[in-house]
Every structure is written in structure tokens, then in C-alpha cells.
Design a protein around this motif. Sequence first.
Motif, mmCIF file in Angstrom:
data_model
loop_
_atom_site.group_PDB
_atom_site.id
_atom_site.type_symbol
_atom_site.label_atom_id
_atom_site.label_comp_id
_atom_site.label_asym_id
_atom_site.label_seq_id
_atom_site.Cartn_x
_atom_site.Cartn_y
_atom_site.Cartn_z
ATOM 1 N N GLY A 103 0.789 -1.214 0.000
ATOM 2 C CA GLY A 103 0.000 0.000 0.000
ATOM 3 C C GLY A 103 0.827 1.272 0.000
ATOM 4 N N ARG A 104 2.138 1.133 -0.200
ATOM 5 C CA ARG A 104 3.030 2.293 -0.086
ATOM 6 C C ARG A 104 4.074 2.381 -1.184
ATOM 7 N NH1 ARG A 104 7.041 3.661 5.080
ATOM 8 N NH2 ARG A 104 8.159 5.369 4.065
ATOM 9 N N TYR A 105 4.776 1.290 -1.473
ATOM 10 C CA TYR A 105 5.941 1.344 -2.351
ATOM 11 C C TYR A 105 5.557 1.122 -3.811
ATOM 12 C CZ TYR A 105 8.982 1.291 1.733
ATOM 13 O OH TYR A 105 9.618 1.608 2.900
ATOM 14 N N LEU A 106 5.928 2.084 -4.658
ATOM 15 C CA LEU A 106 5.699 1.984 -6.094
ATOM 16 C C LEU A 106 6.906 1.310 -6.733
ATOM 17 C CD1 LEU A 106 4.110 2.697 -8.683
ATOM 18 C CD2 LEU A 106 5.301 4.907 -8.678
ATOM 19 N N LEU A 107 6.715 0.080 -7.198
ATOM 20 C CA LEU A 107 7.765 -0.651 -7.900
ATOM 21 C C LEU A 107 7.812 -0.137 -9.334
ATOM 22 C CD1 LEU A 107 9.834 -3.048 -7.831
ATOM 23 C CD2 LEU A 107 7.948 -4.493 -8.646
ATOM 24 N N MET A 108 8.906 0.510 -9.703
ATOM 25 C CA MET A 108 8.972 1.186 -11.005
ATOM 26 C C MET A 108 10.124 0.640 -11.833
ATOM 27 S SD MET A 108 8.593 5.246 -11.834
ATOM 28 C CE MET A 108 10.176 5.811 -11.192
ATOM 29 N N ASP A 109 9.851 0.501 -13.113
ATOM 30 C CA ASP A 109 10.756 -0.186 -14.037
ATOM 31 C C ASP A 109 11.017 0.689 -15.259
ATOM 32 O OD1 ASP A 109 11.838 -2.399 -15.753
ATOM 33 O OD2 ASP A 109 9.875 -2.261 -16.688
ATOM 34 N N LEU A 133 9.335 5.205 -3.626
ATOM 35 C CA LEU A 133 9.764 4.447 -4.804
ATOM 36 C C LEU A 133 10.622 3.254 -4.435
ATOM 37 C CD1 LEU A 133 10.811 7.133 -7.439
ATOM 38 C CD2 LEU A 133 8.738 5.753 -7.413
ATOM 39 N N LEU A 134 10.375 2.154 -5.137
ATOM 40 C CA LEU A 134 11.253 0.992 -5.121
ATOM 41 C C LEU A 134 11.639 0.746 -6.572
ATOM 42 C CD1 LEU A 134 12.554 -1.438 -3.651
ATOM 43 C CD2 LEU A 134 10.432 -2.695 -4.052
ATOM 44 N N LEU A 135 12.871 1.080 -6.932
ATOM 45 C CA LEU A 135 13.301 0.907 -8.319
ATOM 46 C C LEU A 135 13.644 -0.549 -8.575
ATOM 47 C CD1 LEU A 135 15.471 4.032 -9.212
ATOM 48 C CD2 LEU A 135 13.013 3.668 -9.466
ATOM 49 N N GLY A 158 14.420 8.818 0.155
ATOM 50 C CA GLY A 158 13.401 7.798 0.325
ATOM 51 C C GLY A 158 13.301 6.743 -0.743
ATOM 52 N N VAL A 159 14.122 6.810 -1.796
ATOM 53 C CA VAL A 159 14.090 5.789 -2.848
ATOM 54 C C VAL A 159 14.804 4.535 -2.345
ATOM 55 C CG1 VAL A 159 14.704 5.237 -5.231
ATOM 56 C CG2 VAL A 159 14.066 7.581 -4.619
ATOM 57 N N ARG A 160 14.226 3.382 -2.663
ATOM 58 C CA ARG A 160 14.824 2.103 -2.298
ATOM 59 C C ARG A 160 15.071 1.300 -3.578
ATOM 60 N NH1 ARG A 160 15.712 4.910 1.212
ATOM 61 N NH2 ARG A 160 14.998 4.816 3.388
ATOM 62 N N TYR A 161 16.003 0.333 -3.494
ATOM 63 C CA TYR A 161 16.472 -0.352 -4.697
ATOM 64 C C TYR A 161 16.368 -1.865 -4.563
ATOM 65 C CZ TYR A 161 18.544 4.279 -5.130
ATOM 66 O OH TYR A 161 18.744 5.633 -5.170
#
Length: 239
Positions: A103-109, A133-135, A158-161
Motif C-alpha cells: 500500500g506504499r511502495y511503487l515498484l517502477m521499471d 519508490l522501489l526501483l 526515500g528511494v529504495r532499490y
Amino acid sequence: MFYTDIHAHMLCGVDDGPEDEKTMREMLDAAYQAGTRTLCLTPHYQPLFYGDNRATSLRSFESLSAYAKTAYPDMNLHLANELGYYTDCLPTVARGDCRLIGGRYLLMDFLPSTPLFTVQYAVEEMLAAGHSLLLAHIERYGALEGKENLLVDWERRGVRYQVNASAFSREASGKMKRRVKKLMRLALVHAVASDSHDLTERPPLLTEAEKNITRQFGEDIAQLLLWDFPQRILKGKNI
């Protein structure tokens, strides 16, 4: 060790994952037998390529959940999406069309060949909109190679990988191994996931990644990246 896999394309008939329910179930079987106990299904959200697959994704997820409930009562399944970034995608994210992890982290590609300007613009756009963001598979983007200072700055904001398990395999190129080792030493990896699509080329297996991470960086780090941090992401918590 048991695993939490937060990036997997296992739902049939929705993107470039399995085409039928039999293969979908076989992928879940393989994941469970290899130690995965928590699994987040992340079908691609990219309407230009896959159309509006939200309803199809939900039906497939419900079917797989029913199978798992009978076959593997201790397996926990979750549903999110992997956003394939495209121009003007922000409104669809704001509407909730692209499901977030926990409900929080946007997994982006991005495509591996995406230029640096586009990646930077996308990240800044999402951060400005207040998204966490979760890249996805950060090791694949050529534009970010040698840009560790930029990644550190984004992490501070705040970006996570996430890194794919295949980057820790014997088959990974020497260049890929060096790239991932640098990211690991800078603590710029927050989750290792399978990004599975099938049973052969991109299987839902994390065992080799665990072995090699443990050998190079220690058992505690393997535990963090394959269970602890992914669990926090799934619960929408800070890392």
C-alpha cells in the motif's frame, strides 16, 4: 532460510509471464520448494503494451491464492504491480490503478536502454508527488552505472532499490558482478527478488542468490535482503 520475494511475474495471461494456469501453479510449486514463503505478484502495469490488465490480474491472483491455500497453507501471497514508466503515467498512479507494494511502495521499471534524463525525470516526478519508490532491478540500467552519488542522494530522499537474484548467479557477467558488488558495498540494495517470468530462463528461485550473498557479505546481509527488508516493504514500513 525462508524467503520473501517481492517481484515476480507469475500470474497467467496478464503480461509476459506464464501463459496458462498449469505453468503458473508449477512456478508457485518451484518457489515454495526452494524456500519462498511470502510472495508478491507484480504483473506489469503498462497499458501501452498490456492493455488494462487489472481485472485479469485480480482473477489470476484469486485463482493462484485458492491453489496456494490448499497446497501450501503457510505460503502468503500479495498482489501489486510493476509500473513500466511512461509519459503521463502519474495520474493513473494517483488513481490507484497501479497497485503499490504494501500500500506504499511503487515498484517502477525502465527499459535497460532508457537515457539518464528520463530516469531522473521519472524519479523526481514521483518523489515530488509524494510516492515512495522501489526501483526494480537497479543493476540493469546502463544510464545509472557510475552514478552512485545520485543513487545515494535518492536513497536519502526515500528511494529504495531492488536487485534481481540473477545478478548473483554464476551466469552473471563479470561486469554485472562488479556493478552489484559496488552497490552492495555502498548499502544501495534493499531487496533481492526473483523477477521470475517462467520455469527455465527466469525461474522463481532465490537459493543461489542466498548462497552467494552469504559467501561474499555474510549470513546477516542475506537475511536482511531476502527476508527482513522485503517483509518491511510488504508491510509498508520504513527501511
